[in-house]
Design an enzyme around this catalytic site. Structure first.
Site, PDB file in Angstrom:
ATOM      1  N   CYS A   8       0.834  -1.206   0.000  1.00 41.47           N
ATOM      2  CA  CYS A   8       0.000   0.000   0.000  1.00 41.47           C
ATOM      3  C   CYS A   8       0.864   1.248   0.000  1.00 41.47           C
ATOM      4  O   CYS A   8       0.385   2.336  -0.288  1.00 41.47           O
ATOM      5  CB  CYS A   8      -0.909   0.017   1.213  1.00 41.47           C
ATOM      6  SG  CYS A   8       0.012   0.198   2.727  1.00 41.47           S
TER       7      CYS A   8
ATOM      8  N   GLU B 146      -5.799   2.031  -8.574  1.00 39.51           N
ATOM      9  CA  GLU B 146      -4.721   1.380  -7.842  1.00 39.51           C
ATOM     10  C   GLU B 146      -4.459   0.039  -8.533  1.00 39.51           C
ATOM     11  O   GLU B 146      -5.298  -0.873  -8.470  1.00 39.51           O
ATOM     12  CB  GLU B 146      -5.130   1.132  -6.378  1.00 39.51           C
ATOM     13  CG  GLU B 146      -4.008   0.505  -5.581  1.00 39.51           C
ATOM     14  CD  GLU B 146      -4.411   0.083  -4.162  1.00 39.51           C
ATOM     15  OE1 GLU B 146      -5.555  -0.343  -3.952  1.00 39.51           O
ATOM     16  OE2 GLU B 146      -3.548   0.183  -3.268  1.00 39.51           O
TER      17      GLU B 146
HETATM   18  P1  NAD Z   1      -9.418  -6.539   0.296  1.00 43.37           P
HETATM   19  O1  NAD Z   1     -10.119  -5.268   0.612  1.00 43.37           O
HETATM   20  O2  NAD Z   1      -9.874  -7.331  -0.860  1.00 43.37           O
HETATM   21  O3  NAD Z   1      -9.487  -7.531   1.572  1.00 43.37           O
HETATM   22  C1  NAD Z   1      -9.151  -7.095   2.859  1.00 43.37           C
HETATM   23  C2  NAD Z   1      -9.938  -7.933   3.867  1.00 43.37           C
HETATM   24  O4  NAD Z   1     -11.331  -7.697   3.673  1.00 43.37           O
HETATM   25  C3  NAD Z   1      -9.722  -9.427   3.747  1.00 43.37           C
HETATM   26  O5  NAD Z   1      -9.636  -9.988   5.039  1.00 43.37           O
HETATM   27  C4  NAD Z   1     -10.962  -9.899   3.008  1.00 43.37           C
HETATM   28  O6  NAD Z   1     -11.335 -11.230   3.348  1.00 43.37           O
HETATM   29  C5  NAD Z   1     -12.018  -8.922   3.452  1.00 43.37           C
HETATM   30  N1  NAD Z   1     -13.047  -8.682   2.423  1.00 43.37           N
HETATM   31  C6  NAD Z   1     -12.864  -8.681   1.078  1.00 43.37           C
HETATM   32  N2  NAD Z   1     -14.025  -8.433   0.450  1.00 43.37           N
HETATM   33  C7  NAD Z   1     -14.960  -8.273   1.409  1.00 43.37           C
HETATM   34  C8  NAD Z   1     -16.372  -7.981   1.383  1.00 43.37           C
HETATM   35  N3  NAD Z   1     -17.024  -7.810   0.233  1.00 43.37           N
HETATM   36  N4  NAD Z   1     -17.014  -7.879   2.562  1.00 43.37           N
HETATM   37  C9  NAD Z   1     -16.360  -8.045   3.726  1.00 43.37           C
HETATM   38  N5  NAD Z   1     -15.034  -8.327   3.806  1.00 43.37           N
HETATM   39  C10 NAD Z   1     -14.332  -8.436   2.662  1.00 43.37           C
HETATM   40  O7  NAD Z   1      -7.863  -6.179   0.180  1.00 43.37           O
HETATM   41  P2  NAD Z   1      -6.674  -7.134  -0.278  1.00 43.37           P
HETATM   42  O8  NAD Z   1      -6.780  -7.394  -1.733  1.00 43.37           O
HETATM   43  O9  NAD Z   1      -6.549  -8.296   0.633  1.00 43.37           O
HETATM   44  O10 NAD Z   1      -5.420  -6.179   0.010  1.00 43.37           O
HETATM   45  C11 NAD Z   1      -4.947  -5.227  -0.901  1.00 43.37           C
HETATM   46  C12 NAD Z   1      -5.527  -3.864  -0.616  1.00 43.37           C
HETATM   47  O11 NAD Z   1      -5.220  -3.471   0.723  1.00 43.37           O
HETATM   48  C13 NAD Z   1      -4.924  -2.775  -1.495  1.00 43.37           C
HETATM   49  O12 NAD Z   1      -5.946  -1.898  -1.877  1.00 43.37           O
HETATM   50  C14 NAD Z   1      -3.925  -2.075  -0.583  1.00 43.37           C
HETATM   51  O13 NAD Z   1      -3.633  -0.735  -0.903  1.00 43.37           O
HETATM   52  C15 NAD Z   1      -4.654  -2.164   0.718  1.00 43.37           C
HETATM   53  N6  NAD Z   1      -3.746  -2.011   1.842  1.00 43.37           N
HETATM   54  C16 NAD Z   1      -3.779  -0.826   2.511  1.00 43.37           C
HETATM   55  C17 NAD Z   1      -2.906  -0.616   3.556  1.00 43.37           C
HETATM   56  C18 NAD Z   1      -2.920   0.666   4.307  1.00 43.37           C
HETATM   57  O14 NAD Z   1      -2.256   0.736   5.328  1.00 43.37           O
HETATM   58  N7  NAD Z   1      -3.644   1.688   3.894  1.00 43.37           N
HETATM   59  C19 NAD Z   1      -2.001  -1.626   3.925  1.00 43.37           C
HETATM   60  C20 NAD Z   1      -2.013  -2.829   3.221  1.00 43.37           C
HETATM   61  C21 NAD Z   1      -2.894  -3.007   2.183  1.00 43.37           C
END
Ligand code: NAD
Length: 498
Positions: free
Chosen positions: A281, A382
């Protein structure tokens, strides 16, 4: 096939849903594990275990809490390699990068070891005659964390060490794509002496997340993941009366002024754009080249990009590993051809790359796009992969206008030798974390991490002092020990100080 289970009340729980998610080795493309998806009843069991544990953990002495945390830190130190290997096996990042993730997570455990200092209250004596006032902070109860795939050990460690140090108990819902590291972190916490139920892990998908957001016994939710889900978590959490911090996605810009050392800037752009295959991120995904720096800087980045060694994370020679899934790899690749069609120059094309002997792995080469139009999807979205966009700007003012026009505001950096320009940038740029000649300005554990705009929803950044504030609630105590000779008698007026 190995099944990764839940960890509830200090022991493994198999799960009864009959629903599982695939866990791949991204370097081979093979699925050799699956993860159990929790039912709402299993989430309720985890919350009940955490609620029962809070009865004693919430009032356990600071000495007892820190004794466990110090022991935990030592166990993590001894197991760095093992945890890093779990990360590489399911996420794909190279071992050295995974070790770095473990080290940055351990920083937060080290912060949590200093909880007696961090939780010290305030006392004012004699605010009125024989009246003292003290302010203390107390735990919230059961809190939950929902974490993304890209830092399967570090991001959970941004949350639970601080939460439990403050006296809360915790239910973690890790990413279903690489769940083993979180499970191992919970097992090791038990080994360190953390009482059963203080840290629980429920594996799963939306079913588990929604139950955590609705559960009446969950007081607060920390989320890290993509922006659309972060927004959803915040809205639903608030609807159910919870304190929420939800960190979202990013598009981090690196501004390079003409006076910068361009070799240094090119090295840093490479590290920050392509490290962990761009799945960070805080990755730099846009370089803004100011004035006449563009051609030379792009040349230097391209030269370095072509020499990168891409391969399995277990090979010590690899500098960059595969992406998390085949679908994600293909989506990232589509941005490269899409950008060309939308007017960008493809300087390095990493699509179609494959690694000998690992043809089914989710590998992608690195791509460099120059003169990317701001309207192009590659600039607007992104991408979360090894694709670096370069945008040209005539002046510093044009560059800062571009950065501040972004809907995200996670991290950003300026490369310059000009202290005055760097100072202006720090004050003017709309982002939560700023680097001056530092491309990935992830704050150390004793400062807090968080973005602005669509990169964070909620009032608190994560870990550091903000983490302590998020996981505690304030209480102010006004005390009088009256002298019997001076009882004050009856007075129905509003209390005033004298
Ligand atoms: P994601 O949003 O797909 O998933 C994150 C979490 O949410 C997971 O545990 C997943 O199971 C859950 N989730 C996914 N879809 C859901 C839904 N519809 N309803 C409820 N829960 C749901 O993210 P990802 O692909 O695992 O990670 C990558 C993303 O995370 C990127 O956008 C990255 O920028 C972001 N990120 C941000 C930071 C920060 O500090 N701002 C740090 C790391 C990653």
């Amino acid at each position: 096939m190995k099944t990764i289970t839940h960890w509830i009340g200090g022991k493994p729980v198999e799960g009864t849903s009959g629903r599982f998610g695939p866990v791949y080795d991204p370097a081979t493309g093979a699925q050799d594990k699956q993860v159990a998806f929790a039912t709402t009843d299993e989430v309720d069991d985890a919350v009940a275990a955490a609620k029962a544990a809070f009865e004693s953990w919430g009032t356990a002495s600071l000495a007892k809490r820190t004794a466990v945390l110090f022991k935990y830190r030592e166990l993590l130190d001894a197991r760095r390699d093992e945890i890093a290997a779990l990360i590489t096996a399911e996420h794909g990042k190279v071992h050295s990068d995974a070790l770095g993730e473990v080290a940055r997570g351990m920083e937060i455990v080290e912060l949590a070891c200093s909880i007696p200092q961090l939780l010290k209250g305030e006392l004012s004596t004699q605010v009125s005659t024989r009246v003292d006032v003290s302010s203390i902070r107390q735990p919230l109860g059961v809190v939950a964390g929902i974490t993304p795939f890209n830092f399967p050990a570090m991001v959970p460690m941004w949350m639970f060490p601080v939460a439990i140090a403050c006296g809360n108990t915790f239910v973690l819902k890790p990413s279903e794509k690489d769940p083993s590291a979180s499970y191992r972190l919970a097992e090791l916490a038990s080994e360190a002496g953390l009482p059963d139920g203080v840290l629980n892990v429920v594996q799963g998908d939306k079913v588990a997340v929604d139950r955590l957001l609705e559960h009446p016994d969950i007081a607060a939710v920390s989320f890290v993941g993509s922006t659309p889900i972060a927004k959803y978590i915040q809205m639903k959490g608030i609807e159910h009366g919870k304190r929420v911090q939800a960190l979202g996605g990013a598009k981090n810009h690196m501004l390079v002024l003409p006076d910068a050392d361009l070799d240094f800037a090119a090295d840093q752009a490479i590290n920050a754009a392509y490290g962990s295959a761009g799945e960070r991120c805080m990755a730099v995904s846009v370089v803004v080249a100011v004035g006449d720096t563009g051609d030379e800087l792009v040349g230097k980045i391209a030269e370095r990009a072509k020499g990168l060694k891409i391969g399995p994370g277990t090979d010590p020679a690899s500098e960059m590993g595969p992406l998390i899934t085949r679908e994600h790899r293909d989506k990232v690749a589509s941005y490269v051809s899409g950008a060309a069609a939308q007017g960008a120059e493809v300087v390095v094309d990493g699509t179609g790359y494959s690694v000998e002997g690992h043809e089914d792995g989710f590998f992608l080469g690195v791509s460099l796009l120059d003169k990317v139009p701001v309207a192009a999807d590659a600039y607007q979205d992104e991408i979360f992969g090894p694709v670096l966009c370069v945008v040209r700007a005539d002046t510093y003012d044009d560059a800062i206008k571009l950065i501040n026009g972004s809907r995200w505001g996670n991290g950003t950096a300026i490369f310059t030798r000009d202290g005055g320009a760097a100072r202006r940038f720090q004050l003017e740029v709309q982002a939560g974390m700023v680097g001056v000649n530092v491309p990935i300005p992830v704050p150390v554990g004793y400062h807090s991490f968080g973005g602005w705009k669509d990169s964070l929803f909620g009032d608190h950044h994560i870990y550091g002092n903000d983490g302590i504030a998020f996981y505690t609630q304030g209480k102010v105590i006004t005390t009088r020990w009256p002298d019997p000779a001076d009882s004050g008698g009856i007075n129905l007026g509003f209390p005033s100080n004298s």
